[in-house]
Design a protein around this motif. Structure first.
Motif, PDB file in Angstrom:
ATOM      1  N   THR A   1    -103.557  -0.148 -77.206  1.00 30.18           N
ATOM      2  CA  THR A   1    -104.646  -0.901 -76.578  1.00 30.18           C
ATOM      3  C   THR A   1    -105.944  -0.701 -77.360  1.00 30.18           C
ATOM      4  O   THR A   1    -106.665  -1.654 -77.642  1.00 30.18           O
ATOM      5  CB  THR A   1    -104.852  -0.442 -75.118  1.00 30.18           C
ATOM      6  N   LEU A   2    -106.238   0.552 -77.718  1.00 25.67           N
ATOM      7  CA  LEU A   2    -107.471   0.823 -78.460  1.00 25.67           C
ATOM      8  C   LEU A   2    -107.482   0.058 -79.780  1.00 25.67           C
ATOM      9  O   LEU A   2    -108.487  -0.521 -80.172  1.00 25.67           O
ATOM     10  CB  LEU A   2    -107.599   2.325 -78.735  1.00 25.67           C
ATOM     11  N   ARG A   3    -106.326   0.052 -80.457  1.00 27.03           N
ATOM     12  CA  ARG A   3    -106.255  -0.693 -81.717  1.00 27.03           C
ATOM     13  C   ARG A   3    -106.520  -2.172 -81.474  1.00 27.03           C
ATOM     14  O   ARG A   3    -107.257  -2.816 -82.216  1.00 27.03           O
ATOM     15  CB  ARG A   3    -104.863  -0.533 -82.342  1.00 27.03           C
ATOM     16  N   ALA A   4    -105.905  -2.688 -80.411  1.00 25.30           N
ATOM     17  CA  ALA A   4    -106.042  -4.118 -80.130  1.00 25.30           C
ATOM     18  C   ALA A   4    -107.465  -4.477 -79.740  1.00 25.30           C
ATOM     19  O   ALA A   4    -107.833  -5.647 -79.756  1.00 25.30           O
ATOM     20  CB  ALA A   4    -105.075  -4.524 -79.027  1.00 25.30           C
ATOM     21  N   TYR A   5    -108.249  -3.477 -79.347  1.00 26.58           N
ATOM     22  CA  TYR A   5    -109.621  -3.784 -78.966  1.00 26.58           C
ATOM     23  C   TYR A   5    -110.620  -3.364 -80.032  1.00 26.58           C
ATOM     24  O   TYR A   5    -111.812  -3.252 -79.766  1.00 26.58           O
ATOM     25  CB  TYR A   5    -109.946  -3.190 -77.590  1.00 26.58           C
TER      26      TYR A   5
END
Lengths: 614, 328
Positions: free
Chosen positions: B230-234
Motif C-alpha cells: 500500500t505504501l508503495r502504491a501511494y
C-alpha cells in the motif's frame, strides 16, 4: 517533495479524452532460474491487454485466479518495478496541461509522484493492507502530506473529510488503529486513502472479495457514487461476475492472460458470445435458479419492490447433481417449527452458548453463540448462513467437538458429545468430521495428499501401509482425484484439487455427519460449482448428513434442504431452501437484497432499490 | 497492565524460590567440602568440626535452606569469631571467605556490570540495527553479503580473542587508550567512559551480529507484507519505507532480544570482565564457585534470576508499547 497539486476533478463534457490508455500490455514472470525462456519455466501472466479508460468510466476486468488480472492491476501503478516481472506495452496516463506519462517507462521518482495522487489503488486484502502500527487517520493524512507537502493540520482536515465521505465518523474513529476496525471499515479507510488526493484513476483489485455480502454491496455502492461524484475512472477487477455486473460500463473477460471477450457489460454479461464467458456465468450460483426439489417455480422477488428478471434458462443447471438425492426428501413439512421432531434428529443442539474470554484488560467476554437451539436431521443437508462474526464457524466446530460449549449441550444420537472422554471420544470422533475453508492451510504442506487422507485412519490405529495406501487411494478416486495424485504435495495441485483431498480426508472414517465450513469460498466460481456438485454426489454415495456453512446465500441454497440464518450468535430464522424467497426475517431479506447478481440489468435495479431503502 | 505486573511478580517469586533450591541441591551434590577449604592446611578434626558448625554445614540441607530463606526476609546475625555481624534483610548470607555480607559484595560489583552492559547495549543496538538496515535495503547485493560476512565473522570470534585484539591494537600499537582500569561514573564520568570503551566494543561487536540478522530478516519479512505494498502504491520512497515502516515489524523482536541480552549480560560477563580486569559479578561468581563459597554463588544466581525476570517483563511491556495490537 513533489508539489503536484491534483487538478480539480471535473467531468469533461461530451466525448472526453481517456485518462488512462493501456496498449498491448504484457507481463511475463521468469522461471525459477530467472530466465525468461518458455522452457525455463517462465510464464506469461498477461498478453496484449488494451483498453481506454474515460473519466467517470468503470471498466470491469473479470477472470479466474491465474487469469492475470491482479498482475494487470499492479502493472497499472508500475508496482512490478523492483521485481523480476517483465512488463511490455504502454500505460499512458493523461493529465491536463502535461504530456502523457508512460507508467512502464517513466523514471522512479516521477512515477512515485503520481502514485496516490493521480493513480490510486484499493487492494483485495483490506485486513492487512493498512499499516498495523499507525492510526488510520494518520496514515491517510500522511499520504496527503507526502504529495502536497501540506502541514499537519491541513492534512488532518483532508483525511477527516475523506473518512467522513466513506462513511467513517472521523470525529470518533480518526485515531483508531486498523485492528480496531472491521474488514468493511478497513476497506472504507483504504478507499478514503485513495480519495484524499482526488486521483484521476482508481484501480480496485478485488475490493470486496474478503468482505461480507452486505458490506460488499455498501462498498460497491460507495465506489459507484464516488465515481459519479468525482469523475475518476475506475478499473474494477474481480473474479465475481456479480460484483462487476452492477457497476461496470465495459467488461473485459480475461482467461490465462488473454482477453477472450470484451464489450459493454450489458452485452458481455447479458448475451455472452465466448464459451468461456458463458461457462463463467453458468457457474455463478444464483438465488433465482430453479431448485431441483422445487415444484413451484418461483422467480425471486429480491426484497423490496424490485422487478428482477425471470430466471434465465440454461443457467440454472449448475446444481443438477443435487437433483437425484434431494428427491424424496424435498422440503419436508413443518420446516420452521421442526425442532420438536426428535426421532429423525441426528444432532440436537440445546441452548448452546459459547463465550470467548475477553482481553486481560478486563474486556468483556465475546459471546460467539447465544443460546442456539438447532436440529440436524438424519440424512439432510442443513445450510448455515451468516456474515463474519455471526457465530457460524463456532457453531460448526462445536458440532464436531472441536470447541467445548460454555453452556448448553450438543446431543449426537441422544448422547451428549461433551461427556465423551478418552477412548470413547477418540472412537466417536469417527462419526463427526469437518471440512475447512482454506485447503491450502488445512492440509499439511509437508505431507503428500494421500498421506493426509490416510492420516485419520492411522490415528484410529490402522498401521498396515499397504491398506492405508489402498483405502486413501480409493477415496481419492471417489472425490474425483486420480490416484496418481497420491504422492503429490498440496502446493503441486490446484485449489479445487486440494479441497477435494480435504473432503476425502473427512470421509475416510465413514462419518455420519460432515460439517463443511465455507468449503468453497476460497475457490474460483467454476471450481466452486464442481465442488458443490461433488458434495451433493458424495452425500448420496456415503449416506451423509451434511452441515454446510457459508456466507454466500446462493451457494448454500444449492446444497441445502433447510437453511438456518445466523446473526450475532443466534439463529434468526430456519426455513426450507425452497422457501428462501418467502423469508420473513428482515435480516434474511437484507442478505437476499445484497447478494450480487451477475445480470447487469438486475444488478442495477438491485442497487437502485438499495439506494431507495437507504 | 497492573494485573499483568502483579501476575509476573508472583510468578517471579516462584521462579526464584525454585532457583535457589536448585542451587542448594547442586552444591549439596557436588564433591568438596567448603569447611575443609575454609579451615586451610593442617586443620585438625575438632577445628574442622568447629568450622562446619559456624558455617552451618553440619546441619541437614533442608534446615540450611530454610535458614537461607528466613535470613533473606528477616536478616540474620553471623558469628565471625571475634565479633558478631548483623546482616539486615534482604540478606543473602555471609561470606566467611571474604568476611563480608553477600548483599554488600553484590551491590559493590553490580554498578560495574550495569555500566558495562548499558554502554555495550547502546553500541550493539546501533551497530546491529544499522548493519541490518544497510543490508536489507539491497538484499542479495554485494553490500548485503559483505555486511553479513563481517557480522558473522565478528559474532563467531570468541569475545576474549576480540578483547585481546582490541587491547593490542588500541593500547599497544596505536596507544590511543590506556589499559582499562575501572573508574566509577560517580568519580569521573570521562574516565569512566574512556576506560569502558574497549569492553563495550568487545561485547557490542560480538552481540551486534544477532541484531543485524534479526533486523535484516524482520525488515525483509515486513517488506513483503500487504501494508508495505500500500505504501508503495501511494508513492512512498523505498528508503523511507524501509527506515520508517518496515523497521516497525522488526522492532518487537529486537526489543525482546535486547531486554533479554541486557538482563543476562548484567548478571555477569565473565570473559569480558576477566580480559579487561573489571571487578564485576562474572569474575566473582567464577571465583566463588571454585572456592565453594555457597552464599555468594547462591546470591549471584538469585540476582541473575531477578535481572532476567525483570528483563523479560520489560520485554513484554515494550512489546505492548511497540505494537498497538498487543495488549497485556
Amino acid at each position: 517533495m513533489g508539489t503536484s497539486v491534483p487538478p480539480p476533478a471535473s467531468v469533461l463534457p461530451a466525448a472526453p479524452l481517456p485518462v488512462l490508455q493501456v496498449e498491448d500490455l504484457s507481463i511475463r514472470f521468469p522461471g525459477p532460474g530467472g530466465s525468461l525462456a518458455d522452457d525455463q519455466g517462465a510464464v506469461t501472466a498477461l498478453h496484449g491487454l488494451s483498453f481506454d479508460l474515460a473519466p467517470g468510466q468503470v471498466i470491469g476486468i473479470v477472470g479466474e485466479s491465474g487469469s492475470g488480472k491482479s498482475a494487470a492491476a499492479l502493472a497499472l501503478l508500475g508496482l512490478h518495478r523492483g521485481t523480476a516481472a517483465q512488463v511490455g506495452g504502454a500505460i499512458r496516463l493523461h493529465r491536463e496541461g502535461l504530456p502523457p506519462m508512460d507508467v512502464t517507462t517513466v523514471g522512479d521518482e516521477e512515477l512515485r509522484r503520481v502514485r496516490g495522487s493521480e493513480l490510486a489503488m484499493v487492494f483485495q486484502e483490506p485486513l492487512t493492507s493498512l499499516d498495523p502500527y499507525r492510526r488510520v487517520g494518520t496514515q491517510i493524512a500522511a499520504v496527503h502530506r507526502l504529495h502536497n507537502g501540506s502541514n499537519r493540520a491541513t492534512a488532518r482536515k483532508h483525511a477527516a473529510e475523506a473518512l467522513d465521505r466513506v462513511g467513517i465518523d472521523s470525529a470518533t474513529r480518526y485515531g483508531a488503529y486498523p485492528h480496531e476496525f472491521s474488514g468493511g471499515m478497513r476497506q472504507r479507510a483504504l478507499i478514503a486513502m485513495a480519495l484524499v488526493l482526488r486521483p484521476r484513476v482508481l484501480v480496485a483489485d478485488e475490493p470486496t472479495t474478503a468482505l461480507d455480502v452486505t458490506v460488499q454491496a455498501q462498498i460497491l455502492d460507495l465506489l459507484d457514487g464516488l465515481r459519479a461524484e468525482t469523475g475518476m475512472g475506475l478499473v474494477l477487477i474481480s473474479h465475481d461476475l456479480g460484483v462487476v455486473a452492477g457497476i461496470a460500463d465495459d467488461v473485459l473477460v480475461l482467461r490465462r492472460g488473454e482477453v477472450v471477450e470484451r464489450g459493454p457489460a450489458m452485452t458481455v454479461l447479458g448475451a455472452p458470445e465466448h464459451e468461456y464467458t458463458k461457462a463463467l456465468l453458468a457457474a455463478v450460483p444464483r438465488l433465482d435458479s430453479v431448485l431441483p426439489a422445487q415444484r413451484k417455480s418461483a422467480p425471486l422477488p429480491a426484497s423490496v419492490p424490485t422487478p428482477v428478471s425471470a430466471p434465465v434458462p440454461a443457467k440454472a443447471e449448475v446444481g443438477g447433481a443435487v437433483a437425484e438425492e434431494t428427491d424424496g426428501q424435498g422440503a419436508s413439512a413443518g420446516v420452521g417449527e421442526g425442532e420438536g421432531a426428535g426421532e429423525d434428529a441426528l444432532v440436537r443442539v440445546e441452548k448452546l452458548t459459547v463465550r470467548y474470554p475477553g482481553g486481560s484488560r478486563g474486556g468483556s467476554d465475546v459471546h460467539a453463540l447465544k443460546g442456539v437451539d438447532l436440529t440436524v436431521r438424519r440424512g439432510e443437508s442443513l445450510g448455515i448462513v451468516g456474515e463474519s462474526g455471526s457465530g457460524k464457524t463456532t457453531l460448526g466446530r462445536t458440532l464436531v467437538r472441536l470447541l467445548e460449549p460454555t453452556e448448553g449441550r450438543v446431543l449426537y444420537r441422544g448422547q451428549d458429545i461433551g461427556a465423551w472422554r478418552g477412548r470413547t471420544l477418540r472412537h466417536s470422533r469417527r462419526e463427526l468430521q469437518m471440512v475447512f475453508q482454506d485447503p491450502t492451510s488445512s492440509l499439511n504442506p509437508r505431507r503428500s495428499l494421500g498421506d493426509s487422507v490416510a492420516e485419520p485412519l492411522r490415528v484410529q490405529g490402522l498401521r498396515d501401509p499397504r491398506r492405508l495406501r489402498a483405502e486413501a487411494g480409493e477415496l481419492l478416486e471417489r472425490v474425483g482425484l486420480n490416484s496418481a495424485l497420491y504422492d503429490r504435495y498440496p502446493h503441486q495441485v490446484s485449489g479445487g484439487q486440494r479441497q477435494r483431498a480435504a473432503i476425502a480426508r473427512a470421509l475416510i472414517l465413514k462419518p455420519q455427519l460432515v460439517v463443511c465450513d465455507e468449503p468453497v469460498s476460497a475457490l474460483d466460481v467454476t471450481t466452486q460449482a464442481q465442488v458443490v456438485a461433488l458434495l451433493a454426489q458424495l452425500r448420496a454415495d456415503f449416506d451423509l448428513t451434511l452441515v454446510f456453512i457459508a456466507h454466500d446465500l446462493a451457494v448454500v441454497r444449492q446444497v441445502s434442504d433447510r437453511i438456518a440464518v445466523m446473526r450475532q450468535g443466534q439463529v434468526v430464522e430456519t426455513l426450507a431452501a425452497a422457501d428462501l424467497a418467502d423469508a420473513s426475517h428482515p435480516y434474511t431479506r437484507a442478505l437476499l437484497a445484497a447478494a450480487p447478481v451477475p445480470d447487469p440489468e438486475a444488478a442495477r435495479e438491485q442497487r437502485k432499490a438499495r439506494a431507495a431503502v437507504a | 497492565m497492573t494485573r499483568f505486573l502483579l501476575r509476573r511478580l508472583f510468578g517471579a517469586l516462584g521462579v526464584l524460590l525454585a532457583l535457589s533450591a536448585v542451587v542448594y541441591a547442586i552444591f549439596y551434590l557436588i564433591p568438596g567440602d567448603p569447611a575443609v577449604l575454609a579451615c586451610g592446611k593442617g586443620c585438625t578434626a575438632p577445628q574442622l568440626e568447629a568450622v562446619r558448625h559456624s558455617l552451618g554445614t553440619d546441619r541437614p540441607i533442608v534446615v540450611q535452606y530454610w535458614t537461607f530463606l528466613t535470613t533473606l526476609v528477616a536478616g540474620h546475625s553471623f558469628n565471625t569469631g571475634p565479633t558478631t555481624v548483623w546482616c539486615s534483610a534482604p540478606c543473602l548470607g555471609y561470606s566467611y571467605q571474604s568476611s563480608e555480607p553477600v548483599t554488600q559484595m553484590l551491590l559493590q560489583r553490580l554498578p560495574v556490570d550495569v555500566s558495562l552492559t548499558l554502554g555495550a547495549a547502546v553500541m550493539w543496538l546501533l551497530l546491529g540495527i544499522g548493519a541490518g538496515l544497510y543490508s536489507a535495503r539491497r538484499p542479495g547485493s554485494l553490500r548485503d553479503r559483505a555486511t553479513t560476512f563481517t557480522v558473522l565473522t565478528l559474532s563467531s570470534t570468541p569475545v576474549f580473542i576480540l578483547a585481546l585484539f582490541l587491547l593490542v591494537v588500541a593500547c599497544v600499537w596505536l596507544q590511543v587508550l590506556p589499559f582499562p582500569n575501572y573508574v566509577p561514573i560517580t568519580e569521573d564520568p570521562g574516565q569512566w567512559a574512556q576506560n569502558l570503551i574497549l569492553p563495550w566494543l568487545a561485547i557490542a561487536l560480538v552481540s551486534a551480529a544477532t541484531y543485524a540478522r534479526l533486523t535484516r530478516s524482520g525488515v525483509l519479512e515486513t517488506l513483503s507484507l500487504d501494508h508495505i505494498r500500500t505504501l508503495r502504491a501511494y508513492g512512498w520512497s523505498e528508503r523511507r519505507i524501509v527506515t520508517r515502516h518496515a523497521i516497525r515489524g522488526a522492532l518487537p523482536t529486537l526489543a525482546t532480544m535486547a531486554a533479554m541480552d541486557i538482563g543476562t549480560t548484567m548478571a555477569g560477563a565473565v570473559f569480558t570482565e576477566t580480559m579487561f580486569g573489571l571487578p564485576g559479578l562474572g569474575k566473582l561468581v567464577v571465583d566463588s564457585a571454585s572456592s565453594l563459597d555457597l552464599p555468594v554463588v547462591c546470591g549471584i544466581t538469585l540476582l541473575a534470576g531477578t535481572l532476567i525476570i525483570l528483563a523479560n517483563t520489560a520485554a513484554d511491556v515494550l512489546n505492548a508499547a511497540l505494537d498497538p495490537r498487543v495488549r497485556i
